[in-house]
Design an enzyme around this catalytic site. Structure first.
Site, mmCIF file in Angstrom:
data_model
loop_
_atom_site.group_PDB
_atom_site.id
_atom_site.type_symbol
_atom_site.label_atom_id
_atom_site.label_comp_id
_atom_site.label_asym_id
_atom_site.label_seq_id
_atom_site.Cartn_x
_atom_site.Cartn_y
_atom_site.Cartn_z
ATOM 1 C CD GLU A 48 -2.686 1.286 2.538
ATOM 2 O OE1 GLU A 48 -3.723 1.975 2.484
ATOM 3 O OE2 GLU A 48 -2.334 0.670 3.565
ATOM 4 C CE LYS A 119 -7.753 1.699 3.390
ATOM 5 N NZ LYS A 119 -6.569 2.324 4.038
ATOM 6 C CB CYS A 160 -4.890 -1.063 4.537
ATOM 7 S SG CYS A 160 -3.989 -0.817 6.088
#
Length: 284
Positions: A48, A119, A160
């Site tokens: 990331e 995301k 994440c």
């Protein structure tokens, strides 16, 4: 009937990230070349925010368009040059209406952009005595699920904080995924508590492989990543883990294990869908 290959060699590259975007990207491309030379993977993953420091004040400054930006061009060229799939961690993307997204790009062996994932769950937390961080100060949340296919095997993409949401992983399992890849940058508060726990939980819940890819730990950085990129199998066993510094994991993924686990512990056939279910309610 076509028989899919059961083995896929995977390379996971854990990178140190500084404030020089060009150096960060050059380092990533160089490491891809090294991994290809040493291990000959079919698929390579990156961390990331591998082209910029992880921090809200950096996201807009380092943002690029996709696929026209510098980082995309370099990943495309690397994928084509080495004839591999690349899951390009994530970068800050300059999107529509000047919005900034935390976006993962996926490249095929011809250098084509075959998918991107923005995301979905933004990292807004305030842990007393630990860390306070709000991605929403700068970033806009994505709203689309992303599933890619590599040699016939379906792989879901998250980033994440998405790993904390079992529903996202369940949607990917329902779509037939045998692996989920999460580029991620857990920190020195959440890393020791939940990094491995969440990976093993998602793998066990959905009987698939979970792959995570962290930046390397840099004690001089403003945001210190935990490191320890991992590969977890459908039994929830950690197959390999990186260290906390720059490192590489190479492993042969055996997709037949997915079939074995799902046959031996058939939880998805046993679910009470008359009482509960996880469904997609909106897909732009």
């Amino acid at each position: 009937m076509t028989t899919l290959p059961k083995l896929m060699r995977l390379g996971v590259i854990q990178l140190k990230v500084g404030k020089d975007k060009i150096s960060n990207v050059e380092n990533a491309v160089a490491k891809i070349g090294q991994v290809v030379h040493e291990y000959k993977p079919r698929l390579v993953t990156l961390p990331e925010c591998f082209n910029c420091p992880y921090g809200t004040k950096y996201f807009r400054e380092y943002s690029e368009t996709i696929p026209g930006g510098y980082t995309s061009q370099q990943l495309s060229a690397a994928a084509k040059s080495y004839g591999i799939y690349i899951v390009g961690g994530s970068i800050p993307e300059m999107g529509e209406k000047d919005d900034i997204y935390n976006t993962c790009t996926v490249w095929d062996p011809s250098g084509n952009l075959i998918a991107k994932y923005r995301k979905m769950h933004l990292f807004d937390i305030d842990v007393k005595g630990g860390i306070c961080f709000k991605e929403s100060e700068t970033l806009t949340a994505g709203s689309n699920f992303t599933v890619i296919e590599v040699d016939g095997h379906k792989i879901g993409i998250g980033i994440c904080y998405d790993m904390r949401f079992e529903e996202l992983a369940r949607v990917y399992r329902n779509k037939g995924c045998e692996m989920i890849i999460y580029p991620g940058a857990f920190n020195m508060t959440t890393g020791p508590l939940h990094w491995e726990l969440l990976q093993r939980s998602r793998a066990n819940d959905n009987q698939l492989y979970v792959v995570t890819n962290s930046p390397a730990r840099d004690k001089d950085a403003e945001y210190i990543a935990w490191g320890y990129s991992m590969v977890v199998d459908p039994w929830a066993k950690v197959l390999k883990s990186a260290s906390d510094g720059e490192d590489v994991i190479s492993i042969d993924i055996d997709f037949s294990v997915v079939e074995q686990v799902r046959a031996q512990i058939p939880t998805f056939r046993q679910r009470r869908l008359d009482l509960y279910k996880t469904e997609i309610v909106n897909q732009d």
